[in-house]
Design an enzyme around this catalytic site. Structure first.
Site, PDB file in Angstrom:
ATOM      1  N   ASN A   1      -3.540   7.185  13.453  1.00 21.12           N
ATOM      2  CA  ASN A   1      -4.585   6.587  12.932  1.00 21.12           C
ATOM      3  C   ASN A   1      -4.917   5.635  13.488  1.00 21.12           C
ATOM      4  O   ASN A   1      -5.045   4.898  14.662  1.00 21.12           O
ATOM      5  CB  ASN A   1      -4.506   6.263  11.441  1.00 21.12           C
ATOM      6  CG  ASN A   1      -3.049   5.406  11.076  1.00 21.12           C
ATOM      7  OD1 ASN A   1      -3.458   3.886  11.515  1.00 21.12           O
ATOM      8  ND2 ASN A   1      -2.250   6.160  10.202  1.00 21.12           N
ATOM      9  N   ASP A  59      -0.168   9.835   5.717  1.00 20.00           N
ATOM     10  CA  ASP A  59       0.153  11.106   4.306  1.00 20.00           C
ATOM     11  C   ASP A  59       0.427  12.040   4.467  1.00 20.00           C
ATOM     12  O   ASP A  59       0.809  12.091   3.734  1.00 20.00           O
ATOM     13  CB  ASP A  59      -1.926  10.689   3.968  1.00 20.00           C
ATOM     14  CG  ASP A  59      -2.017   9.175   3.573  1.00 20.00           C
ATOM     15  OD1 ASP A  59      -1.538   8.308   2.522  1.00 20.00           O
ATOM     16  OD2 ASP A  59      -3.285   9.322   3.586  1.00 20.00           O
ATOM     17  N   LYS A  93      -5.298   3.015  -7.946  1.00 20.35           N
ATOM     18  CA  LYS A  93      -4.360   3.495  -6.844  1.00 20.35           C
ATOM     19  C   LYS A  93      -3.355   1.880  -7.291  1.00 20.35           C
ATOM     20  O   LYS A  93      -1.936   1.553  -7.403  1.00 20.35           O
ATOM     21  CB  LYS A  93      -4.654   3.193  -5.342  1.00 20.35           C
ATOM     22  CG  LYS A  93      -3.512   3.383  -4.305  1.00 20.35           C
ATOM     23  CD  LYS A  93      -4.676   2.654  -2.918  1.00 20.35           C
ATOM     24  CE  LYS A  93      -3.256   2.800  -1.702  1.00 20.35           C
ATOM     25  NZ  LYS A  93      -4.080   2.516  -1.156  1.00 20.35           N
ATOM     26  N   LYS A 111       0.100   3.278  -9.179  1.00 19.78           N
ATOM     27  CA  LYS A 111       0.913   2.601  -8.078  1.00 19.78           C
ATOM     28  C   LYS A 111       2.106   1.789  -8.933  1.00 19.78           C
ATOM     29  O   LYS A 111       3.053   1.792  -7.746  1.00 19.78           O
ATOM     30  CB  LYS A 111       1.117   2.483  -6.331  1.00 19.78           C
ATOM     31  CG  LYS A 111       0.340   3.511  -6.237  1.00 19.78           C
ATOM     32  CD  LYS A 111       0.224   4.271  -5.003  1.00 19.78           C
ATOM     33  CE  LYS A 111      -0.129   5.528  -4.310  1.00 19.78           C
ATOM     34  NZ  LYS A 111       0.156   5.395  -2.975  1.00 19.78           N
TER      35      LYS A 111
END
Ligand SMILES: Cc1cc2nc3c(=O)[nH]c(=O)nc-3n(C[C@H](O)[C@H](O)[C@H](O)COP(=O)(O)O)c2cc1C
Length: 396
Positions: A209, A278, A336, A340
């Site tokens: 990325n 991911d 998130k 998480k």
């Protein structure tokens, strides 16, 4: 910069003497007052006139010289210094200070100062590795003196090994950080992840990325400046590792996971600024996939969610994640944060070309479990890192 600072540079007799001129030049550009004390040996290498011209102050080297003013020079400079830096520092000066010897202007002034003192040693590899020198360094560290470690490389004498003066830009950076940073994280262990990871497809191809690592490296630098013990786990990127930061280089998500978990237990703050893949190809081809006339279909599967795993096993660590989003920024980031088990999440909108990936600036919103989101205006990534630690440290 706010109030004008004074740095006293002690120059001792090593081959790297000339490099101290570059450090002084950089400090003068920042409007810092610089005074230079040279040893007799240093003067054998470079004429004091060079140091005088660059520092714009009389260079002091002789303790018993006819005084230029009524003051006792070594006491005046010892009091005036905000910081003392010995660059380059010989084995001799380190040995003398470690053993309380004050037989010239430099060692006497070091003994008389209450300012922080930093040594930047430079010498032959065997001199550097000599247990007597290492024990002197250790002794000085225990007394609170600081060191900028030399690097490895080809030394002036032709030998190869440790003993090369740290790069002048690194010495400058450490000086600036000592002069201007708030030291509110001394002893805090910080783990930072940065950069991209790669997911290999075959021996020559991979997907990755656009993360440049700039944000994570800025965070590591800021934590270092504030006195933290910093470990940086970095994917492949071109950023310069901040001096004093321990670096662990990784390529894949799996390697990142192993490195992070290895260091998680005794870390106080974990900041996951890396853009970890991911997905990875379902099958890794051991041979290079041959080009054919047909297209190529690859199936991807989910890779480890390291942040989630850290959230699950969190004890006393403060856990900070990043959310790079192209839509519904706040909603996604909040989701998130909760899912998480994070303490903070730094949300940034990656659709703007002038901020985020690969740029030196960013504009973020910091969300936390208990407080309203805090919007941070567009600013340098180093300043963003400062704002982030201001927030975290207020709550610790
Ligand atoms: C050409 C030459 C290069 C030297 N380079 C170094 C050096 O890089 N590091 C070091 O510790 N000593 C070096 N020395 C030895 C020091 O100059 C010597 O130990 C001296 O006593 C140091 O004095 P000072 O610490 O008061 O400056 C060198 C000597 C010579 C002649």
């Amino acid at each position: 910069m706010e109030n004008r600072k004074t740095v006293v540079i002690g120059v001792t007799g090593g081959i790297a003497v000339y490099k101290a001129l570059d450090v002084i030049s950089k400090l003068k550009k920042e409007n810092i007052e610089v005074h230079v004390i040279m040893t007799k040996a240093a003067i054998e290498f470079v004429n004091p006139i060079s140091f005088q011209s660059l520092s714009q102050n009389i260079v002091i080297h002789d303790m018993f010289e006819e005084p230029k003013a009524w003051e006792i020079q070594h006491i005046v400079l010892a009091k005036k210094a905000d910081l003392f830096v010995i660059v380059p520092a010989t084995a001799n000066v380190i040995g003398k200070v470690a053993n309380g010897i004050a037989d010239d202007m430099l060692t006497t002034t070091i003994m008389a100062t209450k300012a922080p003192v930093i040594f930047a040693p430079a010498m032959n590899v065997n001199m550097y590795n000599n247990p007597i020198l290492q024990s002197n360094i250790q002794k000085l560290k225990e007394f609170g003196y600081n060191f900028i470690n030399p690097t490895s490389g080809r030394l002036a004498c032709g030998d190869i090994g440790e003993g090369k003066l740290a790069q002048t830009e690194d010495i400058f950076e450490i000086i600036m950080s000592n002069l201007y940073s708030i030291k509110d994280m001394i002893g805090t262990k910080v783990l930072v992840t940065a950069g991209p990871t790669i997911a290999p497809i075959d021996p020559v191809r991979y997907i990755t990325n656009r993360s440049s690592g700039k944000m994570g490296y800025a965070i590591a630098r800021e934590a270092r400046d504030r006195g933290a013990v910093v470990t940086l786990i970095s994917g492949p990127c071109n950023e310069k590792v901040p001096i004093g930061v321990s670096i662990i280089r990784i390529n894949t998500n799996e390697e990142m996971r192993a490195a992070v978990l290895n260091n998680y237990e005794d870390t106080n703050i974990v900041i996951k600024a890396a853009a970890v893949s991911d997905y990875k190809p379902k099958v890794y081809s051991n041979n290079k996939i041959k080009k054919s006339e047909n297209g190529l279909n690859l199936e991807f599967i989910r890779d480890n969610d390291i942040l989630k795993e850290l959230g699950l096993h969190k004890k006393n660590q403060i856990l900070v994640g990043f959310a790079a989003e192209s839509n519904d920024l706040l909603q996604n980031a909040k989701g998130k944060l909760l899912k998480k088990n994070l303490d903070y999440i730094v949300a940034n909108d990656i659709t703007k070309a002038d901020i985020g990936f690969g740029t030196d600036e960013n504009k973020v919103i910091i969300l936390s479990k208990d407080n309203d989101p805090i919007a941070i205006d567009k600013m340098s990534k180093k300043q963003i890192a400062r704002e982030l630690f201001n927030l975290i440290n207020k709550k610790r």
